[in-house]
Design an enzyme around this catalytic site. Structure first.
Site, short mmCIF file in Angstrom:
data_model
loop_
_atom_site.label_atom_id
_atom_site.label_comp_id
_atom_site.label_asym_id
_atom_site.label_seq_id
_atom_site.Cartn_x
_atom_site.Cartn_y
_atom_site.Cartn_z
NE ARG A 92 -4.05 1.90 2.38
CZ ARG A 92 -4.34 2.74 3.36
NH1 ARG A 92 -3.60 2.78 4.46
NH2 ARG A 92 -5.39 3.55 3.28
CB ALA A 107 -5.14 5.47 0.10
CB SER A 108 -10.69 3.54 0.46
OG SER A 108 -11.23 4.29 -0.59
CG MET A 109 -10.70 2.32 6.99
SD MET A 109 -12.12 2.81 8.04
CE MET A 109 -11.65 2.01 9.57
#
Length: 379
Positions: free
Chosen positions: A34, A92-94
């Site tokens: 990530r 950036a999504s959870m």
């Protein structure tokens, strides 16, 4: 300091233990770094606030944020370079949300997937890792964001099709798709998506009604190019740029001084009790798709303003702590607070249902929300 591999392994273990991450997607989250998709400067609410975090100044915290179960803001104000930070416009999504939406998507080997909202490129990398890059197309409206995502994907060893285009139009050049995943929220599902997903295919997207609340919907496309399905989980995503709404000035509704010729009444329902209860607000928003609100503080109280998008009607409700009833003013052909209160009463009478009892049916001409089953459309 923990390494990226250690932090990533802990995140996968935590998501799996919480039941958020399915076995099919666990190898992808374990394999895709990530942090490789995040810019040098990020913002996130973790271990002491959402202050700016620069990798060159605090590499340890930057890396912890990359693998924390929190959303990470990567752009403000559509990339405006004036130095201000008003509205976050890319992120950036959870990870919990990423894993949950991938589970909703239920994509597997052989499926062709269209992603709307490339963002950092991390989600596209997860899809490419499991499905193969040749089966993944991703659309991003912001040219700078799309370029950064494309570079990050290539550096990480993934090469899905990255397109800079209007996501509301889908991407017909690579259609049809078996799955469509949106990582931006919508007021309404675009008709173009229905025609680009095969019958039996699935669309997963956050939906944010104008009035408030938000949830992810999972739609199955039928042979008639319509789609229907239930909401699966609450959500708070950035809106598709083409569906952002800016309300008319108050003077367009109320020329002159408030309350003008508005009729007076009273209510025992505190608007703050509606606004502070996400499922209640979501239920009201589904029932009143063309109504929005603003509010402002005065002294110890707060005034709610309700408006319709047709600019014909408005209502105000005073909310003051400890009061047994609240003053209502309404003007126009619609009584917006009466409609709001009726929607709330129906929600309460139905047992205060959560998201999973609500659904959406979408056709080429529009969409309608329902409770429990498609035949029970919200009034």
């Amino acid at each position: 300091m923990s390494t990226a591999e250690e932090l990533r392994a802990r995140l996968v273990t935590a998501l799996t233990g919480a039941g958020s991450l399915t076995a099919g997607w666990a190898p992808s989250l374990a394999a895709v770094p990530r942090h490789a998709f995040l810019p040098e400067t990020i913002w996130a609410d973790f271990d002491g606030g959402d202050t700016e975090c620069r990798r060159d100044e605090d590499p340890g915290r930057w890396l912890r944020l990359a693998y924390a179960d929190v959303p990470v803001v990567t752009q403000w104000d559509d990339g405006a370079e004036d130095g201000g930070r008003t509205v976050p416009t890319s992120s950036a999504s959870m990870p919990t949300m990423v894993a949950g939406m991938l589970a909703d998507l239920d994509a597997g080997p052989g499926h062709r997937v269209l992603e709307i909202g490339t963002g950092t490129g991390y989600n596209a990398a997860l899809l490419a890792h499991r499905l193969g890059a040749g089966n993944v197309s991703t659309v991003e409206v912001d040219a700078k964001v799309a370029g950064a995502a494309r570079s990050a994907l290539r550096a990480a060893g993934f090469a899905p099709e990255v397109v800079c285009a209007d996501g509301s139009l889908g991407w017909p050049a690579s259609a049809p798709y078996d799955r469509l995943l949106s990582t931006v929220s919508l007021r309404s599902i675009p008709p173009a998506w229905l025609s680009q997903v095969r019958p039996g295919g699935v669309i997963v997207s956050p939906v944010s009604p104008l009035l408030g609340g938000g949830a992810v919907v999972r739609l199955t496309v039928g042979d008639d190019a319509a789609a229907s399905g239930r909401f699966t989980r609450s959500s708070a995503f950035m809106l598709l740029r083409q569906q952002r709404y800016v309300g008319a000035p108050v003077d367009d509704y109320l020329p002159g001084e408030w309350p003008g010729d508005a009729g007076q009444s009273w209510t025992r329902l505190d608007p703050e009790d509606v606004g502070g209860d996400w499922p209640a607000l979501f239920a009201c928003a589904l029932a009143l798709p063309d109504v929005y609100y603003r509010r402002h503080d005065y002294g110890e109280g707060r005034m709610w303003w309700l408006f319709d998008t047709a600019v014909t009607s408005w209502a105000t409700v005073d909310s003051a702590p400890g009061q047994p009833r609240f003053e209502v003013r309404q003007f126009g052909p619609r009584r917006l607070w009466d409609e709001m209160e009726a929607a709330h009463d129906r929600w309460a009478a139905a047992g205060r249902p959560g998201y999973g009892r609500y659904g959406l049916t979408v056709t080429a001409t529009g969409q309608r929300a329902w409770l429990d089953e498609p035949g029970n459309a919200l009034p």
